[in-house]
Motif scaffolding. Structure first.
Motif, short mmCIF file in Angstrom:
data_model
loop_
_atom_site.label_atom_id
_atom_site.label_comp_id
_atom_site.label_asym_id
_atom_site.label_seq_id
_atom_site.Cartn_x
_atom_site.Cartn_y
_atom_site.Cartn_z
N THR A 86 -3.80 -11.17 14.01
CA THR A 86 -3.53 -11.86 12.75
C THR A 86 -4.71 -11.60 11.83
OG1 THR A 86 -2.30 -13.60 13.88
CG2 THR A 86 -3.10 -14.09 11.67
N SER A 150 0.51 -9.04 0.55
CA SER A 150 1.50 -8.85 1.61
C SER A 150 0.77 -8.64 2.93
CB SER A 150 2.35 -7.62 1.32
OG SER A 150 1.57 -6.43 1.41
N ARG A 151 1.52 -8.73 4.03
CA ARG A 151 0.89 -8.54 5.35
C ARG A 151 0.28 -7.15 5.47
NH1 ARG A 151 0.95 -11.23 10.16
NH2 ARG A 151 0.42 -10.00 12.00
N LYS A 154 -2.92 -7.12 3.55
CA LYS A 154 -3.95 -7.91 4.26
C LYS A 154 -4.56 -7.09 5.38
CE LYS A 154 -2.14 -12.55 3.29
NZ LYS A 154 -1.44 -13.74 3.83
N ARG A 155 -3.72 -6.32 6.07
CA ARG A 155 -4.23 -5.46 7.15
C ARG A 155 -5.16 -4.39 6.57
NH1 ARG A 155 -5.07 -6.86 11.37
NH2 ARG A 155 -3.02 -7.11 12.29
#
Length: 251
Positions: A86, A150-151, A154-155
């Motif tokens: 996460t 967005s995910r 974020k990554r």
């Protein structure tokens, strides 16, 4: 001798044996994937490598020197960074501030920083952080609050936060988890570019498309033990892997 050597590592949680005589060797400048079913011990192993958990027995060598006695901060300062399953970002800060924080910590040796005004005024760190955001394709969002991303973004931000610390070894725990295929493919491309810089990567991943797109070697964990360590082309048809990891199905 590899950049990272794990020898006979064991870790128990009460009566549960999470790691059982784990051995693996990671060659410098390669992408080494660790795969296996849920509960195989993959994340536990990574937590042992970064100092979040202490193995019960066994040794870990990093660049030929013992790693396990070092604190998490000392491990980071030695050149090891981890990307978590996460994304761990500062959601209320801008992307630029997110990347400047670890850059500051890397330079000054601590996350116990001065007031934000003095940090954000650091021109050299600012330029370095902006360059890193450009490398991961996020420079245009430098002043966006990170929690709005967005995910996939974020990554990419978390990767920039790791890379700005100039690691020699990057540990990634499920880097594409929860991503749409387009974001997954963009992350694969980014990781390939990272690999071309000479940074060694250890990747835990369930998505076999990601694994076989990136890895030069694969270790397979099952019930806390490495049952196979081999080249990707040999892993696909290995009967031990098919039985332990996929119940006999082909990868």
């Amino acid at each position: 001798m590899g950049i990272l050597e794990v020898k006979g590592v064991n870790k128990n949680f009460g009566g549960l044996k999470a790691l059982d005589e784990v051995n693996l060797e990671v060659e410098q400048g390669t992408v080494h994937a660790i795969i296996g079913p849920n509960g195989a011990g993959k994340s536990t192993l990574l937590n042992c490598l970064i100092g979040r958990l202490k193995p019960d027995t066994g040794t870990v060598l990093y660049e030929g020197k013992p790693l396990l006695a070092r604190s998490p901060h000392e491990i980071n300062q030695a050149g090891i960074s981890r990307v978590f399953q996460t994304p761990e970002i500062f959601a209320d800060q801008t992307l630029l501030e997110n990347v400047m924080i670890p850059a500051f910590a890397r330079r000054d040796g601590s996350f116990a920083m001065k007031a934000w005004n003095s940090v954000s005024g650091e021109g050299e760190l600012r330029d370095k952080a902006l360059a890193m955001l450009e490398d991961v394709g996020l420079k245009e969002k430098a002043h966006v609050v990170a929690g709005q991303l967005s995910r996939g973004d974020k990554r990419r931000l978390e990767l920039a936060m790791c890379l700005v610390q100039e690691p020699k070894l990057l540990l990634l725990d499920e880097p594409t988890a929860g991503m749409a295929r387009a974001d997954t493919n963009n992350t694969i491309d980014l990781m390939k570019r990272i690999g071309q810089t000479g940074i060694t990567m250890v990747v835990i991943e369930h998505d076999m498309h990601v694994v076989f797109s990136l890895a030069q070697k694969i270790s397979v964990l099952a019930q806390g033990t490495v049952i196979v360590e081999d080249l990707p082309e040999n892993i696909k048809g290995n009967p031990k892997v098919q039985e332990a990891y996929l119940g006999g199905a082909h990868l």
